[in-house]
Design an enzyme around this catalytic site. Structure first.
Site, PDB file in Angstrom:
ATOM      1  CE1 TYR A  61      -3.234  -2.839   0.216  1.00 25.72           C
ATOM      2  CE2 TYR A  61      -3.680  -2.273   2.491  1.00 25.72           C
ATOM      3  CZ  TYR A  61      -3.927  -3.048   1.381  1.00 25.72           C
ATOM      4  OH  TYR A  61      -4.878  -4.035   1.446  1.00 25.72           O
ATOM      5  CB  SER A 212     -13.428  -4.427  -1.768  1.00 23.00           C
ATOM      6  OG  SER A 212     -13.995  -3.492  -2.655  1.00 23.00           O
ATOM      7  N   PRO A 213     -15.860  -4.427   1.069  1.00 22.30           N
ATOM      8  CG  PRO A 213     -16.385  -3.612   3.193  1.00 22.30           C
ATOM      9  CD  PRO A 213     -15.223  -3.867   2.277  1.00 22.30           C
ATOM     10  CG  LEU A 214     -19.165  -0.344   1.454  1.00 25.14           C
ATOM     11  CD1 LEU A 214     -19.031   1.106   1.907  1.00 25.14           C
ATOM     12  CD2 LEU A 214     -20.594  -0.828   1.657  1.00 25.14           C
ATOM     13  CB  ALA A 215     -18.681  -3.459  -4.725  1.00 23.95           C
ATOM     14  N   GLY A 217     -16.952   1.109  -3.356  1.00 26.30           N
ATOM     15  CA  GLY A 217     -17.849   2.250  -3.245  1.00 26.30           C
ATOM     16  C   GLY A 217     -19.112   2.136  -4.068  1.00 26.30           C
ATOM     17  CG  LEU A 218     -19.155  -0.060  -7.819  1.00 27.68           C
ATOM     18  CD1 LEU A 218     -18.955  -1.369  -8.571  1.00 27.68           C
ATOM     19  CD2 LEU A 218     -19.584   1.044  -8.774  1.00 27.68           C
ATOM     20  CG  LEU A 219     -22.365  -2.643  -3.129  1.00 28.19           C
ATOM     21  CD1 LEU A 219     -22.155  -3.909  -2.306  1.00 28.19           C
ATOM     22  CD2 LEU A 219     -23.548  -2.810  -4.074  1.00 28.19           C
ATOM     23  N   GLY A 221     -24.542   3.753  -2.489  1.00 26.92           N
ATOM     24  CA  GLY A 221     -25.771   4.468  -2.803  1.00 26.92           C
ATOM     25  C   GLY A 221     -25.553   5.650  -3.722  1.00 26.92           C
TER      26      GLY A 221
END
Length: 350
Positions: A61, A212-215, A217-219, A221
């Site tokens: 990173y 990446s639980p929100l893909a 940032g796609l999830l 909203g």
């Protein structure tokens, strides 16, 4: 904050963990965020105040800058948290400055310890598979690091199920210290881990850390059907993870997420995170954020409990099809399936 046992280890970790890929902002990682030391201190403070006790980073990173920032931000607080880091990717120009060889892993661990300013790593994870290095060499190196006191526990990340089971088998055969966890990509948008990685986890008694639980940032909203992508987002920066193979399915999932979130007057991100926190085998969900406001919102997911009806609607819209041999097992072997098998197949038997 809920605390869950990490696999078969005696270690308890918070249901939410803090991810630090946004720390540093160097090279390609600038697309994910550019949190500096001051910002990292704020976010780590917010995480600790919320009850988080696990911070996840990696040597790659921002080419070590994330580890350096984590180490500096934790001065005076190191004993209050568990620190997880990873190694595998290239960290230098020499031919052996990458991979899972004994040479690279031990050098990488020592370099991470120096950057983190600590005498031990609580969870040291193989960041990716290396098909060229024999696994017994890799596991022996990790065993040496644990027995030397430089590492407390070991885990893997981004392995396939057969890679994982091969590692567990060699560890048992050679009496090496075995992995206690795997860090996997898993979300409402990407449920492929349910085919084999989640069943293997349940069968072997491993812990699961979710990245990446929100893909990407796609999830969150922010992305809606027939609406412009917001400026300054990771997807607009062409980050490329995760790959979206069915955009209409993604938008269908988002519509259900937003509907549930609006009814509760909370964010779609909190709903998506709560869904993961209730999935079988999941130990801790890693949340990271470009801004303090995003992190504050994500941390609230620890208190969100979805109803059976809400969970069912999310399950249905994001359900993955059974591929072979699982559709055949569902048709012909449902009388003799284990709990690990049923984690994938049971919803298709109803």
């Amino acid at each position: 904050m809920e605390y869950r046992q990490l696999g078969r280890s005696g270690l308890k970790v918070s249901a939410l963990s803090l991810g630090t890929m946004t720390f540093g902002g160097k090279g390609n990682f600038a697309k994910t965020g550019d949190t500096d030391l001051q910002g990292a201190r704020r976010q780590i403070g917010m995480a600790l105040d919320a009850g988080i006790n696990l911070i996840d980073t990696a040597d790659i990173y921002s080419t070590g800058a994330s580890e350096e920032i984590v180490g500096q931000a934790l001065k005076g607080k190191r004993d209050k948290v568990l620190v997880a880091t990873k190694a595998r990717f290239r960290m230098g120009e020499e031919i052996n400055d990458a991979g899972l060889s004994r040479y690279h892993l031990i050098r990488a661990a020592e370099a991470s310890l120096k950057r983190l300013g600590t005498d031990h790593i609580d969870l040291y994870q193989l960041h990716q598979w290396d098909g060229l290095t024999p696994l017994d060499e890799t596991l022996e190196a990790l065993d040496t690091l644990v027995r030397s006191g430089k590492v407390r526990y070991i885990g893997v990340s981004n392995f396939s199920a057969w890679h994982l089971m091969k590692a567990m088998g060699i560890a048992a055969l050679e009496k090496f210290i075995a992995p206690v966890s795997q860090q996997i990509h898993y979300s409402l948008e990407a449920r492929e881990a349910e085919y084999e990685l989640v069943p293997a986890t349940l069968d072997q008694g491993l812990g699961v850390l979710v990245w990446s639980p929100l893909a990407g940032g796609l999830l969150s909203g922010k992305y809606r059907r027939n609406k412009a992508t917001p400026e300054g987002t990771r997807q607009l920066a062409d980050w490329g993870e995760p790959p979206i193979r069915d955009q209409e399915r993604l938008y269908d999932i988002i519509e259900v997420l937003v509907s549930i979130a609006e009814a509760r007057n909370i964010s779609a991100a909190q709903i998506a995170l709560s869904w993961l926190l209730g999935r079988k085998a999941v130990t801790s969900v890693i949340v990271g954020a470009r801004t303090d406001a995003q992190l504050a919102d994500n941390l609230k997911a620890a208190d969100v409990v979805l109803s059976a009806e809400e969970r069912a609607s999310l399950d249905k819209v994001s359900q993955i099809p059974l591929i072979y041999p699982y559709w055949h097992q569902a048709r012909t072997a449902s009388d003799r399936l284990s709990a690990a098998d049923l984690s994938l197949i049971e919803p298709h038997l109803k």
